[in-house]
Enzyme design. Structure first.
Site, PDB file in Angstrom:
ATOM      1  CB  SER A 166     -14.813  -6.216   1.079  1.00  0.00           C
ATOM      2  OG  SER A 166     -13.872  -6.746   1.977  1.00  0.00           O
ATOM      3  CG  ASP A 260      -9.624  -0.814   4.578  1.00  0.00           C
ATOM      4  OD1 ASP A 260      -8.867  -1.764   4.853  1.00  0.00           O
ATOM      5  OD2 ASP A 260     -10.632  -0.930   3.852  1.00  0.00           O
ATOM      6  CG  HIS A 290     -12.854  -3.108   5.204  1.00  0.00           C
ATOM      7  ND1 HIS A 290     -12.245  -3.037   3.971  1.00  0.00           N
ATOM      8  CD2 HIS A 290     -13.590  -4.244   5.195  1.00  0.00           C
ATOM      9  CE1 HIS A 290     -12.587  -4.084   3.248  1.00  0.00           C
ATOM     10  NE2 HIS A 290     -13.414  -4.833   3.962  1.00  0.00           N
TER      11      HIS A 290
END
Length: 347
Positions: A166, A260, A290
């Site tokens: 991320s 996502d 995610h």
């Protein structure tokens, strides 16, 4: 179960697209860290997030040892945690940058993930506790990740693999770009659902703007909160996709989740590396969202995706610059399947 009328109303198009066990995970995350908490003071957000991470923590595999230390810079020290297997020498070392939107997380939040990477690959892992926004705006987090990479490069002779999840994927990629011409550059990078500063009109940004656990509004919030006044949109240390040169990067694997908004960043990044003559694979994991790494204990798809990621890291760390990966069946239910995860050894 997902798919019943009540779930259709609550979950919209994702009711049938995501498996019931994944909805259980999503509901659990939201019970710990509800979406509306982004309006709370940062200290409260962090306290709640840290409690959630403790609740999901899976412990360490047998044989993994850790030691905490500090990497000195001219102005401050960056905490790090080193993971090693007690019974064998590591053939490579992973520099890991955790997720959390550049606002949340630290050495403890992704501790079990790092330990499992260590156990699964046999590599040493160095996790970087970079400074967080909004107290520390860009380029503070990049500077810290860069400092940890340089420290590893100076103190270890092992091949280096950059890895980030991320927001940490953003940092890993930015460091790969900044160090590609160093004598001790990374031999590979593994980016897990990274935010790379892509075009918000891209496919996944539009299709999954309201996806569970990460929305387009969330992405905007996290980008704003770490930006300095007048932040340049073309700064590759802030948005690696804004770099003008994608040559010379190490062999790269990008793994994203189908549901996502950031997934298109992985696709675009792969394409830019390939266009520059490099080696890259992008794999979009079907029917996942995610942050799916945290779902690996209870969601079969997440566990299988994480196992593939560990294999990816092991291959990157063992390679001599050749990125050779087997085909992986259908991706995200698309009939072209391996087109998204093809063997690039012939490219």
């Amino acid at each position: 179960m997902a798919g019943e009328p009540a779930d259709q109303a609550k979950h919209g198009k994702y009711a049938a697209l995501l498996d019931p066990e994944l909805w259980d995970y999503i509901d659990s995350v939201n019970s710990w860290y509800p979406p509306e908490i982004v309006a709370a003071p940062i200290a409260e957000q962090r306290a709640v997030y840290d409690k959630m991470c403790v609740a999901f923590h899976q412990g360490h595999p047998e044989g993994v040892t850790t030691i905490d230390g500090l990497v000195a810079t001219a102005s401050h020290a960056v905490p790090v945690r080193r993971y090693r297997m007690a019974d064998k020498a590591a053939p490579a070392i992973v520099v890991y940058c955790h997720g959390g939107g550049s606002v949340l997380g630290g050495l403890d939040s992704h501790d079990d993930i790092c330990a499992e990477i260590c156990a699964g690959t046999g590599f040493e892992v160095v996790s970087a506790d970079y400074r967080l926004a909004p107290e520390h705006l860009h380029p503070a987090s990049f500077d810290d990740a860069f400092a940890v990479f340089e420290w590893v490069a100076a103190t270890s002779t092992l091949p280096i693999v950059l890895c980030g999840e991320s927001a940490g994927g953003n940092l890993a990629a930015a460091v790969a770009h900044a160090t590609r011409h160093h004598a001790r550059h990374a031999i590979g990078q593994m980016l897990i659902y990274p935010g790379l500063g892509g075009d918000k009109t891209g496919r996944s940004y539009v299709e999954h703007a309201e996806a569970p656990l990460l929305t387009l509004a969330d992405i905007d919030f996290y980008r704003r909160i770490r930006s300095t006044p007048g932040q340049s949109a073309d700064d590759p240390t802030f948005s690696p996709l804004k770099d003008r040169d994608f040559s010379g990067l190490p062999p790269t694997v990008i793994v994203t989740a189908e549901c996502d908004p950031l997934s298109s960043d992985g696709e675009t990044y792969r394409d830019k590396i390939l266009a520059a003559g490099g080696q890259a694979v992008w794999r979009e994991e079907p029917r996942l969202v995610h942050s799916f790494l945290r779902a690996r204990p209870s969601v079969r798809r997440a566990a299988e995706a994480f196992a593939r990621i560990i294999d990816d890291i092991a291959r990157l760390g063992a390679s001599d610059g050749a990125l050779i990966f087997p085909l992986v069946g259908e991706m995200a239910g698309r009939p072209e399947g391996g087109a998204k995860d093809r063997d690039l050894s012939d490219s």
